[in-house]
Design a protein around this motif. Structure first.
Motif, mmCIF file in Angstrom:
data_model
loop_
_atom_site.group_PDB
_atom_site.id
_atom_site.type_symbol
_atom_site.label_atom_id
_atom_site.label_comp_id
_atom_site.label_asym_id
_atom_site.label_seq_id
_atom_site.Cartn_x
_atom_site.Cartn_y
_atom_site.Cartn_z
ATOM 1 N N LEU A 26 5.586 11.871 11.657
ATOM 2 C CA LEU A 26 5.702 10.443 11.427
ATOM 3 C C LEU A 26 4.467 9.672 11.855
ATOM 4 O O LEU A 26 4.254 8.539 11.426
ATOM 5 N N ARG A 46 9.948 12.760 6.939
ATOM 6 C CA ARG A 46 9.881 11.364 6.509
ATOM 7 C C ARG A 46 11.071 10.973 5.647
ATOM 8 O O ARG A 46 11.572 9.845 5.717
ATOM 9 N N ARG A 50 13.706 7.978 6.588
ATOM 10 C CA ARG A 50 14.100 6.914 5.672
ATOM 11 C C ARG A 50 15.617 6.885 5.466
ATOM 12 O O ARG A 50 16.236 5.828 5.429
ATOM 13 N N GLN A 315 2.343 4.597 6.340
ATOM 14 C CA GLN A 315 2.785 5.961 6.622
ATOM 15 C C GLN A 315 1.964 7.007 5.863
ATOM 16 O O GLN A 315 2.282 8.188 5.903
#
Length: 336
Positions: A26, A46, A50, A315
């Protein structure tokens, strides 16, 4: 009952990796990181983050990445209700994701918009959300921003992700509404520099579609489309010219509210004598007398999409092109 905050260990468990691996995945900014995590592992972590709605601790993120967690929100001004509302929505959406914000005003100076997206005037900001008036390829001179940037509205700029507003569709709905109400002498207020953009284009199309001859005298020029004074002064000028009109299609609510004031002062009944429409669906339009017909440009949806797009860039992910925000015609007393 307050929901428990999702922790890094929850993400790690969902992705089937260690907490250390989850933290590394991350904190990387794209595939160019120095760690040896596979792309498959990075994406799995990731995706889990989310799905769980994980928001990393700002302090922890700063220690790992050196990032400030601060996003610059750049608007021309705050006296225009649309910009103040947009800024508020962006601040709240960033806060929901654990990001801080700072406001920068360009005061309609092109060089300030350029300096904002190029990071010159942004201090320790990690990214920029900008609602510009002047930003374009020529202003940047072919350069690309050194930090994540998302543009909200206006014309596309090469190398910058953009959340689009359907200006043409919204303005077309307003123009067709006036035509369908039997108005045939529709003034457009106000054209600024250049060709007038998609809102004026929609006005022209709607008249042509209805078989109404365009009278150039009904396209009124203005000095500053963010100020109510533009609507007030331009309407006074139109009334004094003696040119007949039975509707005013205004470029935004600020101009429309100024126009309403001028019409009322002149004893012109709205909407009996002149119907009026705005654009932006600002709160004050609900409280004018009469209440203002307007176009909701999907400001809430644009704010969410802009922040989501910026977070993806932060990100290290490739930001896709967000869908154009939907517009909605809101008919109120000023055009009934």
């Amino acid at each position: 009952m307050m929901q428990r905050r999702v922790r890094l260990r929850d993400v790690a468990r969902a992705a089937g990796v260690s907490v250390a691996t989850a933290s590394t995945a991350l904190s990387e900014r794209g595939k160019g990181g120095t760690t040896r995590l596979s792309e498959q592992t990075r994406q799995r972590v990731r995706q889990a983050a989310r799905a769980l709605g994980y928001v990393p601790s700002e302090a922890a993120r700063g220690l790992v990445t050196g990032a400030s967690g601060r996003i610059a929100i750049v608007v021309p001004n705050l006296y225009q209700p649309y910009f103040s509302r947009l800024a508020e929505l962006l601040i709240n959406e960033l806060a929901r994701r654990g990001l801080r914000s700072t406001i920068r005003l360009t005061e309609d100076v092109p060089a300030r918009e350029r300096d904002a997206v190029m990071g010159v005037s942004m201090g320790d900001a990690d990214g920029v959300l900008i609602c510009p008036h002047h930003l374009d390829d020529a202003l940047l001179g072919g350069r690309r921003p050194p930090l994540p940037v998302v543009q909200i509205g206006a014309t596309p700029t090469a190398g910058i992700a953009r959340v689009a507003m359907d200006e043409y569709g919204g303005a077309l709905a307003a123009a067709r509404h006036l035509v369908s109400a039997g108005r045939s002498r529709i003034a457009y207020m106000a054209q600024m520099d250049g060709d007038g953009g998609p809102r004026l284009e929609a006005y022209r199309f709607a008249l042509d579609e209805a078989g109404i001859d365009l009278d150039p005298a009904l396209i009124v020029r203005g000095e500053d489309w963010d100020r109510r004074d533009t609507g007030l002064e331009s309407t006074i000028g139109l009334l004094r010219s003696g040119i007949g009109f039975d509707a005013l299609m205004c470029i935004n609510d600020a101009v429309a509210i100024g126009a309403l004031r001028a019409l009322q002062a002149a004893g012109v009944a709205v909407p009996r004598d002149v119907a009026v429409t705005g654009f932006d669906n600002t709160v004050e339009g609900e409280f004018t007398t009469p209440s203002l017909t307007t176009v909701d440009p999907g400001t809430d949806a644009m704010a969410r999409a802009a922040v989501e797009c910026l977070v993806a860039q932060l990100q290290g992910e490739t930001a896709g092109t967000p869908a154009e925000a939907p517009t909605t015609l809101i008919v109120r007393d000023s055009s009934r």
